[in-house]
Motif scaffolding. Structure first.
Motif, short mmCIF file in Angstrom:
data_model
loop_
_atom_site.label_atom_id
_atom_site.label_comp_id
_atom_site.label_asym_id
_atom_site.label_seq_id
_atom_site.Cartn_x
_atom_site.Cartn_y
_atom_site.Cartn_z
N ALA A 603 0.84 -1.19 0.00
CA ALA A 603 0.00 0.00 0.00
C ALA A 603 0.88 1.25 0.00
O ALA A 603 1.90 1.32 0.70
N GLY A 604 0.51 2.22 -0.80
CA GLY A 604 1.28 3.45 -0.91
C GLY A 604 2.22 3.47 -2.10
O GLY A 604 2.78 4.52 -2.44
N ALA A 605 2.39 2.31 -2.75
CA ALA A 605 3.30 2.25 -3.90
C ALA A 605 2.63 2.79 -5.16
O ALA A 605 1.42 2.66 -5.33
N ARG A 606 3.41 3.39 -6.04
CA ARG A 606 2.91 3.83 -7.34
C ARG A 606 3.26 2.76 -8.36
O ARG A 606 4.36 2.22 -8.37
N VAL A 607 2.30 2.45 -9.24
CA VAL A 607 2.50 1.40 -10.23
C VAL A 607 2.25 1.96 -11.62
O VAL A 607 1.53 2.95 -11.81
N LEU A 608 2.84 1.30 -12.60
CA LEU A 608 2.67 1.66 -14.00
C LEU A 608 1.60 0.79 -14.64
O LEU A 608 1.26 -0.27 -14.11
N GLU A 609 1.08 1.23 -15.77
CA GLU A 609 0.13 0.39 -16.51
C GLU A 609 0.81 -0.91 -16.91
O GLU A 609 1.95 -0.93 -17.36
N ASN A 610 0.13 -2.03 -16.68
CA ASN A 610 0.59 -3.38 -17.03
C ASN A 610 1.70 -3.89 -16.11
O ASN A 610 2.31 -4.91 -16.37
N GLN A 611 1.97 -3.18 -15.01
CA GLN A 611 2.99 -3.64 -14.06
C GLN A 611 2.47 -4.83 -13.26
O GLN A 611 1.32 -4.84 -12.81
N LEU A 612 3.32 -5.86 -13.07
CA LEU A 612 2.94 -7.02 -12.27
C LEU A 612 2.79 -6.61 -10.82
O LEU A 612 3.71 -6.04 -10.22
#
Length: 621
Positions: A603-612
């Motif tokens: 929780a709190g992490a930023r993710v990219l589109e299509n990131q596992l």
């Protein structure tokens, strides 16, 4: 009239305000975040000032930064546009206390209508019908669930301070209430800083009818007829029209008079919209509509009202804010023809309307209709703000005429590589049920399978084959920005359209519109954008999905909750984690029964589109 105007907003509404202000020789001042420095509104204003980082709370939602910009540029007035601080009573007061003209509703009216529960009580006192529901102070989960049970499912959970479709959840059965309540509260707190909710009875065949009202400081209040905003996705409007189809003269008079009463009840001044929900199961009737809320600002869909009344509503706002009376009395406002507005969003309808971000390497918007856009080719669609690319507005002598113009306009839209809903808009405008005005707020949910394109049709495949057949061994693409062609002869060829291979026919009678963008050949067809190419040796088609247990984020955003841990046993449909982007939540769920394997995020992490973000392994029973 004021001498100078600072626009405390961005994108297409900033450009819209600038256009009118310049026409009446008001000096315009844009304020912009770091993310928006290259957008057209910044260059079009007479002056522009940076107000902070990309995050809205540090720029467009910062009252201090905007007021500092106003002082720095000697602005005499502030126009808030819509969204951001446009319905913030404290900001309106701060503007007036600074000696500036506030181009908006009075702070007292904003407060009166800002909270849905209090507004409904006020409307009841004014004799305006309101939707049945619970608006009490007890916000415990037990009380809210009990009220929902007593009301009967389905129900709507709505943020008390909500708007724009955010902080709203439909609940169909008791077992889902707690989860959806928690989600609604989180979104309400994130969007409005207030997690209180109310419960409403869900209307089975709802039409969303709203009335444009205007009032001045001399006690004059008028309506400019109604708009139908029933075509929605995720409770947010997609296509609006004016007038509302199927609304007879008597019902129009009743609903418009109720809207004027509502505005007068709060001593309203300026532009406002009274929103009603109507039960259309037996047609639109005077006794089948209820007050939902009042938007104490200009609306995104105001162009359709401008089209049918031939009035400039931004000019009306400026005149009223400057202390002038309304430009027209009620009897002088006439309705002419029909108008539609389609909202072109950077989103992928096939993935649940998830927002799409990135650089607009190729952008072509329609001609011969009104287009209000905040971006141009080369600009970036970011995850910080609303994903709207443009509004397409078509006006005609009648509904059929206006809708035909809208359909043709949407078919010509070209957006790449950012995904858009242009193809969906074109298909909706051509849909037989929509053309027959058989529409309510559940239209897209019911028609999604036929309106949302996930696979190219035969005609698209043949256009791809025709395009690639002419490419041959030469490369005309490197010399041309765009090419419109007709195929030379009939033949079958293997082509890639999107992610898959198909057999297509080279057709001499097909007109194909293809453009080379960087190294990709893109076929634009009826609003859709398809990357096309010839197959290479030993090529294996890509298959995407969660069948292998790999859970990938469908959009860039912030992980706001992780509900499992590595080693946990999960059942198909269990919630794994929730990602938020553009203040909208998307829950990722287990695709099958299994065990949580790799869980590389928290929780709190930023993710990219299509990131596992997780992996589910099929476990032993």
């Amino acid at each position: 009239m004021m001498e100078s105007l600072l626009i405390a907003n961005r994108g297409e509404i900033a450009r819209r305000i600038i256009r009118t202000a310049k026409a009446v020789r008001i000096r315009t001042i844009a304020c912009y975040s770091e993310a928006d420095a290259g957008l057209p509104f910044v260059a079009e204003a007479d002056e522009a000032v940076a107000i902070g980082p990309a995050a809205a709370r540090e720029s467009y939602l910062s009252q201090e930064r905007i007021l500092t910009a106003a002082r720095k540029t000697d602005a005499s007035a502030i126009h808030p546009g819509y969204g951001f601080l446009s319905e913030n009573a404290e900001f309106a007061e701060a503007v007036e206390n600074a000696g500036l003209i506030w181009v908006g509703a009075p702070p007292a009216a904003i407060r009166a209508m800002g909270l849905k529960d209090a507004a409904k009580q006020l409307m009841q006192a004014a004799g305006v019908p309101v939707t049945p529901g619970y608006m009490g102070e007890d916000q415990s989960e037990e009380r809210l669930a009990g009220e929902a049970e007593a009301m009967g499912y389905p129900v709507l959970i709505k943020a008390v301070a909500g708007g724009g479709g955010k902080g709203m959840r439909r609940v169909d059965q008791p077992k889902d209430f707690a989860e959806l309540l928690a989600s609604c509260r989180r979104e309400a707190a994130s969007s409005f800083g207030d997690d209180r909710v109310l419960i409403e009875r869900y209307i089975a065949n709802p039409r969303h009818i709203e009335v444009q009202v205007f009032a001045d400081r001399f006690g004059n209040c008028v309506h400019l007829f109604e708009r139908d905003c029933s075509l929605q996705r995720r409770h947010q409007k997609v296509i609006e029209e004016a007038p509302a189809p199927g609304l007879d003269t008597v019902t129009r008079r009743v609903i418009c008079e109720a809207a004027v009463r509502a505005a007068k009840a709060v001593d309203y001044v300026g532009a406002g919209t009274i929103e009603f929900i109507a039960d259309a199961s037996e047609g639109l009737r005077p006794d089948r509509f209820w007050f939902m809320e009042m938007n104490t600002r200009l609306q995104v869909e105001h162009p359709v009202t401008e089209a049918i009344t031939d009035e400039d509503l931004v000019l009306w706002q400026l005149k009223v804010a400057a202390g002038e009376p309304l430009p027209k009395r009620q009897d002088d406002i006439v309705m002419n023809g029909w108008a539609f507005e389609a909202r072109l969003y950077a989103e992928n309808p096939a993935s649940g309307y998830l927002p799409s971000t990135g650089r607009l390497d190729h952008l072509r918007l329609p001609e011969h209709v009104r287009v209000d856009s905040g971006v141009q080719e080369g600009n970036e669609i970011t995850a910080f703000y609303d994903p709207m690319i443009a509004k397409i507005i078509a006006h005609g002598s009648n509904r059929k005429d206006a809708l035909s113009k809208l359909a043709k306009a949407c078919e010509t839209i070209e957006v790449w590589p950012v995904k858009s809903n242009a193809g969906l808009l074109a298909r909706v405008a051509a849909d037989a049920d929509f053309r027959a005005a058989k529409v309510d707020t559940g239209f897209l949910d019911r028609h999604g399978e036929t309106l949302i394109s996930t696979e190219p049709g035969d005609a698209t495949i043949d256009k791809a084959a025709t395009t690639l057949a002419l490419k041959g061994g030469n490369d005309p693409w490197s010399a041309l920005a765009g090419l419109r062609i007709s195929g030379p002869s009939d033949s079958r060829t293997r082509v890639r359209v999107g992610d898959h291979l198909y057999w297509g026919n080279v057709r001499p009678d097909f007109d194909a519109n293809a453009v080379k963008v960087d190294e990709t050949i893109v076929l634009f067809d009826a609003g859709n954008a398809w990357p096309i190419g010839l197959p290479v040796a030993s090529e294996v088609e890509a298959h995407q999905g969660a069948g292998d247990g790999a859970i990938r984020s469908p959009m860039p955003g912030l992980v706001i909750s992780v509900d499992v841990a590595e080693g946990d046993h999960v059942a198909r449909g269990d919630r794994l984690l929730t990602v938020e982007a553009m203040k909208m939540e998307h829950t990722l769920r287990a695709p099958f029964d299994g065990i949580v394997g790799n869980l590389p995020i928290s929780a709190g992490a930023r993710v990219l589109e299509n990131q596992l973000v997780a992996n589910i392994m099929k476990g032993e029973e």
